[in-house]
Design an enzyme around this catalytic site. Structure first.
Site, PDB file in Angstrom:
ATOM      1  N   HIS A 154       3.644   5.543   4.527  1.00 35.82           N
ATOM      2  CA  HIS A 154       4.012   5.337   3.129  1.00 35.82           C
ATOM      3  C   HIS A 154       4.364   6.653   2.429  1.00 35.82           C
ATOM      4  O   HIS A 154       5.039   6.640   1.402  1.00 35.82           O
ATOM      5  CB  HIS A 154       2.847   4.701   2.352  1.00 35.82           C
ATOM      6  CG  HIS A 154       2.887   3.200   2.260  1.00 35.82           C
ATOM      7  ND1 HIS A 154       4.030   2.498   1.972  1.00 35.82           N
ATOM      8  CD2 HIS A 154       1.904   2.264   2.377  1.00 35.82           C
ATOM      9  CE1 HIS A 154       3.746   1.198   1.930  1.00 35.82           C
ATOM     10  NE2 HIS A 154       2.471   1.026   2.179  1.00 35.82           N
ATOM     11  N   ALA A 166      -6.211  -0.884   2.632  1.00 37.19           N
ATOM     12  CA  ALA A 166      -6.191   0.540   2.314  1.00 37.19           C
ATOM     13  C   ALA A 166      -5.088   0.808   1.306  1.00 37.19           C
ATOM     14  O   ALA A 166      -4.296  -0.085   1.002  1.00 37.19           O
ATOM     15  CB  ALA A 166      -5.956   1.367   3.571  1.00 37.19           C
ATOM     16  N   HIS A 215       0.084   3.074   8.910  1.00 38.11           N
ATOM     17  CA  HIS A 215       0.753   2.436   7.777  1.00 38.11           C
ATOM     18  C   HIS A 215       0.652   3.295   6.509  1.00 38.11           C
ATOM     19  O   HIS A 215       1.665   3.608   5.879  1.00 38.11           O
ATOM     20  CB  HIS A 215       0.126   1.061   7.544  1.00 38.11           C
ATOM     21  CG  HIS A 215       0.734   0.284   6.416  1.00 38.11           C
ATOM     22  ND1 HIS A 215       1.740  -0.632   6.600  1.00 38.11           N
ATOM     23  CD2 HIS A 215       0.486   0.304   5.083  1.00 38.11           C
ATOM     24  CE1 HIS A 215       2.073  -1.149   5.432  1.00 38.11           C
ATOM     25  NE2 HIS A 215       1.322  -0.592   4.483  1.00 38.11           N
ATOM     26  N   GLU A 216      -0.557   3.663   6.143  1.00 34.24           N
ATOM     27  CA  GLU A 216      -0.729   4.416   4.884  1.00 34.24           C
ATOM     28  C   GLU A 216      -0.080   5.788   4.995  1.00 34.24           C
ATOM     29  O   GLU A 216       0.518   6.281   4.043  1.00 34.24           O
ATOM     30  CB  GLU A 216      -2.209   4.550   4.512  1.00 34.24           C
ATOM     31  CG  GLU A 216      -2.982   3.231   4.436  1.00 34.24           C
ATOM     32  CD  GLU A 216      -2.331   2.150   3.601  1.00 34.24           C
ATOM     33  OE1 GLU A 216      -1.562   2.468   2.675  1.00 34.24           O
ATOM     34  OE2 GLU A 216      -2.567   0.955   3.897  1.00 34.24           O
TER      35      GLU A 216
END
Ligand code: ARG
Ligand code: ZN
Length: 925
Positions: free
Chosen positions: A352, A313, A348-349
């Site tokens: 970020h 991703a 995770h994304e």
């Protein structure tokens, strides 16, 4: 761009536009350039970390317009130029002008102007990969029009088509495949206006970063949308999506009261499979507020599911793009592991947004600054929200030891902050991500969670809105805690896996236990290694010294533990407190391992001790050494683990019963002989299964009853997952008893029953993975399952990927022929990375067969890579990095055959930069 004065822009948006030239020079040059770069492709350039120089001229603001036609796309851009405040006058790079990157094999320049005047040939310089505009000033306006063909972009970098939709992937250097631009992360510009225009019926959804400013209809059935992103960002975070997509919406209220619209897009038929991802995102948003005080900073958060995607991703600002495998989930098509992956990657994304977007990397050598940190954050999130930190830790360490240690042992070994690259995409590695996360975890271990939080707070306070380095992160951690971390910094520049060796002595009279640790690594000077240690009383099995962090800072250090009542067994490197190999100075004490496997209070080390004991047994069987006493200890440990009432988590029990994987076992031998490892592991597994057949069967039945009692409701909570995991481990053991035709059919019957009664993909796939390897009396069941699984898939790409992967991983004598049939199957496609991985990569990980002594596995792979490199060089490079280049460790005969394939690839007339970098490393003496 609507009011630009360029000729090309006034032209009607039709196919004719393709021949419009506003500047004859650019047209001619483009043609010449394209021709010359086909005749003699530019030599790969090695980029060196220490060569970093800021640009003299940067982009402060940008406006983009995309007109998506059938067969080509026109991109207009307006760049407002400014002097780089971060560049001292003598500090900037060698170029006086404005340096723009562009991939001329993908981007056709149609017009170029500065301050509304078309540029003549002596006002710019066009060379492969670069366009330099001279005589720019503060406030200069550079405009250009380019044409690209997303339909032909099979590398999936830049703007491309997946199924019927347009989507983009710009990290690391994909934006230069969209238009000419200073495509480097230290250029942070405001994307003021991004206008997308396309046919309304085919592309009703038009998305980019930030907020939607405006949308409406145009002529000829077209429509448009205009997006504005208030946060300056590097080009790698730009994204564009256009398609006919369904949407699942939700909202999230942040801690400070901002209402955020959450929109998840996918093909219409998949919308219901987005629920778990939406819920995961809300959990992630809450977790980041609670843990780090970090809130989301816009009113809209979009996620799009795409079938063809090179990686998992991408964290584009407010428009995350996901491989469908990392966002879609439903019980019928997804395993528990798939659910976990969705949650982890959604987290995770999202994370970020702060660690990567608000604070980004100065240059790509700093990649671990955002990736190591963000992986650590997603690991903590997954471990904490599901209440199974020990299980999560085991799973993460399995990846570090299985993949990262392997990378360290081969020619691609690099520090978490690499020193050079040819193709940056080759450095999205287990080392940068996973070892990088271990390094971040060590800060947390050394500073404590309060100290770590203070460091994070200072990091954001100092660097919000900036592009920074790993040194900046370390400085924030050090300054916030008033400690000197200069020795710790060596982790950033040291490649390879360090070894920590231990020995100990006990003085019964003084009650003094002394533990001596020594380290060795590729660093000239010792590393700062936090070693978590606890002591267990040898007699009672009780913990007498609870976990302490020993700071190993010298080559060799002795640590004293006094006031002990009796001798102890040390539990060292608890929770895997550092990414090192731990070895005893003298022979392994197997009875100590068995002791810790039954008594250690540290869940991780308890599991790890059992793994080490199993490893001893398997290696002894493999070397045909005397193994009876080891096997006895294995049986003791296994029996205790299977029945121990104090283990309340079935997942922990399941992991503790599982034998180490073949790739983990390979880490413990000098020369890897995969078929021998495979055989020895299988022998030990069957032996255990025969010894505990009744207990395994009754555990299996007990779990079946519990699961049935729970009824149809499908859950992915820790308890439900644990039950399925343990039941499937029992099944695998029971089905390993296949020495006679009768046993084969008994095993096949059990697996078939499991397969047919499965209520979800976890159980179905576990049974399928066993059935695909059935021989003799189990062949009929195997073939029936292969047929049934395919029919049930009903064309679902993620289920078909499993169907392919499972068969490519089978343990059958004619497996190579079978894999060749798989790539000839109508559902196979080199253009879909997921499908490619599910066959080719799965086969390379089927170690015993891929490494067949005949070399046929290597030959097959060589042929595949040659084809793949022409379609998708990034996937070709990755597959090679994970397979052929490790030849040194496989003994002379295999090494020779593996190298032949690398030589063949090297000799390809048109090998990609991506693949050639890996091949060159793989062949380096
Ligand atoms: N930044 C993305 C992530 O880890 C991965 C992007 C990978 N891109 C690439 N070119 N390798 O979340
Ligand atoms: Zn990432």
């Amino acid at each position: 761009m609507a009011n630009s004065t360029d000729v090309a822009l006034g032209a009607p948006p039709s196919k004719k536009l393709r021949t419009v030239k506003s500047s004859p020079n650019t047209e001619a040059l483009n043609a010449a350039l394209a021709a010359s770069s086909i005749a003699n492709p530019p030599k790969p350039v090695e980029v060196i970390r220490t060569d970093y120089k800021p640009l003299k001229w940067i982009v402060k603001e940008v406006e983009l317009e995309f007109r998506l036609f059938d067969g080509y796309t026109v991109v207009d851009s307006t760049l407002i130029i400014g002097k780089n405040p971060n560049a001292a006058d003598d500090d900037h790079n060698e170029y006086e002008g404005l340096v723009l990157n562009g991939d001329e094999t993908n981007v056709k320049l149609l017009s170029l102007s500065k301050d509304d005047v078309n540029l003549t040939r002596d006002e710019y310089d066009l060379s492969p990969g670069k366009l330099i505009v001279s005589n720019v000033q503060e406030g200069s306006v550079v405009k250009m029009t380019v044409e690209i063909v997303p339909e032909d972009n099979l590398q999936l970098s830049g703007l491309y088509k997946s199924g019927g939709m347009f989507c983009s992937q710009c990290e690391a250097e994909g934006f230069r495949r969209i238009t000419y631009y200073p495509d480097r992360p230290d250029v942070m510009a405001t994307f003021k206006r991004v206008r997308i225009e396309a046919e309304k019926a085919k592309f009703p959804v038009l998305l980019s970063n930030g907020n939607l400013l405006e949308e409406g209809d145009c002529e000829d059935g077209k429509h448009y949308a205009v997006w504005h992103d208030p946060y300056p960002k590097p080009s790698y975070l730009f994204a564009l999506v256009a398609g006919d997509l369904g949407c699942m919406s939700d909202t999230y209220m942040t801690k400070s009261g901002r209402k955020v619209d959450l929109k998840f897009y996918s093909e219409h038929g998949n919308v219901s499979k987005l629920r778990y991802a939406v819920e995961s995102l809300k959990r992630a948003m809450k977790w980041d507020e609670d843990t780090f005080g970090l809130e989301y900073d816009l009113d809209l958060f979009n996620v799009v599911a795409v079938e063809s995607f090179n990686m998992g991703a991408m964290e584009n600002k407010s428009l995350n793009v996901f491989n469908i495998s990392c966002v879609l989930a439903c019980p019928i098509t997804s395993t528990d592991a798939n659910y976990q992956r969705v949650e982890g990657i959604i987290g995770h994304e999202y994370f970020h947004n702060w660690t990567g977007n608000r604070v980004t990397c100065r240059d790509w050598f700093q990649l671990t600054l955002k990736e190591g940190l963000t992986v650590f954050r997603d690991q903590q999130f997954s471990g904490q929200v599901n209440n199974s930190a020990a299980v999560k830790r085991i799973e993460d360490v399995l990846v570090v030891r299985g993949r990262q240690f392997n990378e360290d042992a081969g020619p691609m070994s690099h520090p978490i902050r690499p020193d050079s690259y040819v193709a940056m995409d080759n450095f999205y590695t287990a080392t940068v991500y996973r070892k990088g996360a271990e390094v971040i975890r060590m800060y947390d271990t050394i500073l404590g969670s309060k100290g770590f939080r203070a460091g994070m707070d200072l990091y954001f306070k100092r660097h919000d809105g900036q592009a920074v380095t790993c040194d900046d992160f370390l400085a924030a951690m050090a300054d916030a805690n008033n400690v000197d971390l200069s020795q710790f910094a060596r982790w950033y520049s040291t490649s390879g896996t360090p070894t920590v060796t231990y020995s100990s002595s006990f003085d019964a009279e003084k009650g003094l236990y002394q533990l001596t640790l020594s380290q060795s690594s590729r660093s000239d000077e010792p590393l700062f290694i936090p070693v978590a240690v606890g002591l267990m009383d040898k007699e009672s099995g009780e913990e007498v010294v609870s976990t302490v962090i020993l700071e190993l800072k010298e080559a060799k250090q002795t640590f004293d533990f006094s006031d002990l009542k009796g001798n102890v067994v040390p539990s060292i490197l608890r929770n895997f407190s550092a990414p090192v190999k731990l070895v005893p100075a003298s022979d392994i004490d197997e009875s100590e391992l068995a002791f810790l496997a039954c008594h250690d209070t540290d869940g991780f080390n308890r599991w790890d001790s059992a793994q080490r004991l199993y490893t001893c047994a398997i290696l002894k069987v493999m070397g045909q050494e005397e193994s009876k006493s080891t096997i006895d200890l294995v049986h003791q440990t296994f029996g205790k683990t299977l029945t121990d009432e104090t283990i309340s988590d079935d997942s922990i029990r399941a992991y503790a019963l599982k034998l180490p994987s073949e790739s983990t076992l390979a880490e413990s031998v000098e020369v890897i002989d995969p078929p021998a490892i495979h055989l020895a592991r299988k022998l030990v597994m069957t032996m255990i299964a025969r010894t505990f057949q009744d207990q395994l069967m009754s555990c299996y039945n007990k779990l079946t009853a519990l699961i049935e009692k729970d009824g149809a409701e499908f859950n992915v909570d820790g308890v439900s997952v644990g039950r399925r995991r343990l039941r499937n481990v029992c099944l695998a053991y029971l089905c390993s008893i296949v020495d006679t035709a009768e046993e084969q059919s008994t095993a096949a019957a059990l697996a078939t029953r499991h397969f047919e009664s499965a209520t979800g993909m976890t159980d179905k796939l576990s049974a399928f993975n066993i059935l695909v390897s059935m021989r003799g009396g189990g062949e009929e069941a195997r073939d029936a399952a292969i047929k049934k699984f395919y029919e049930d898939a009903n064309g679902d790409p993620l289920v078909l990927d499993k169907w392919f992967a499972s068969q490519a991983s089978a343990d059958l004598p004619d497996i190579i022929e079978r894999v060749k049939n798989l790539v000839a199957h109508p559902d196979y496609s080199l253009e879909k990375p997921n499908r490619c991985r599910s066959v080719i990569m799965s086969f390379t990980m089927n170690e015993a067969h891929f490494h067949d002594a005949s070399g046929k596995g290597y030959e097959f792979l060589g042929e595949m890579l040659e084809k793949l490199d022409k379609v998708n060089p990034k996937v070709a490079a990755r597959t090679t990095a994970g397979s052929l280049i490790g030849w040194k460790r496989y003994g002379d005969e295999r090494a020779k055959k593996m190298k032949i394939q690398l030589e063949k690839l090297k000799a390809l007339p048109r090998i990609s930069n991506d693949l050639s970098e890996i091949v060159a490393k793989g062949l380096k003496k």
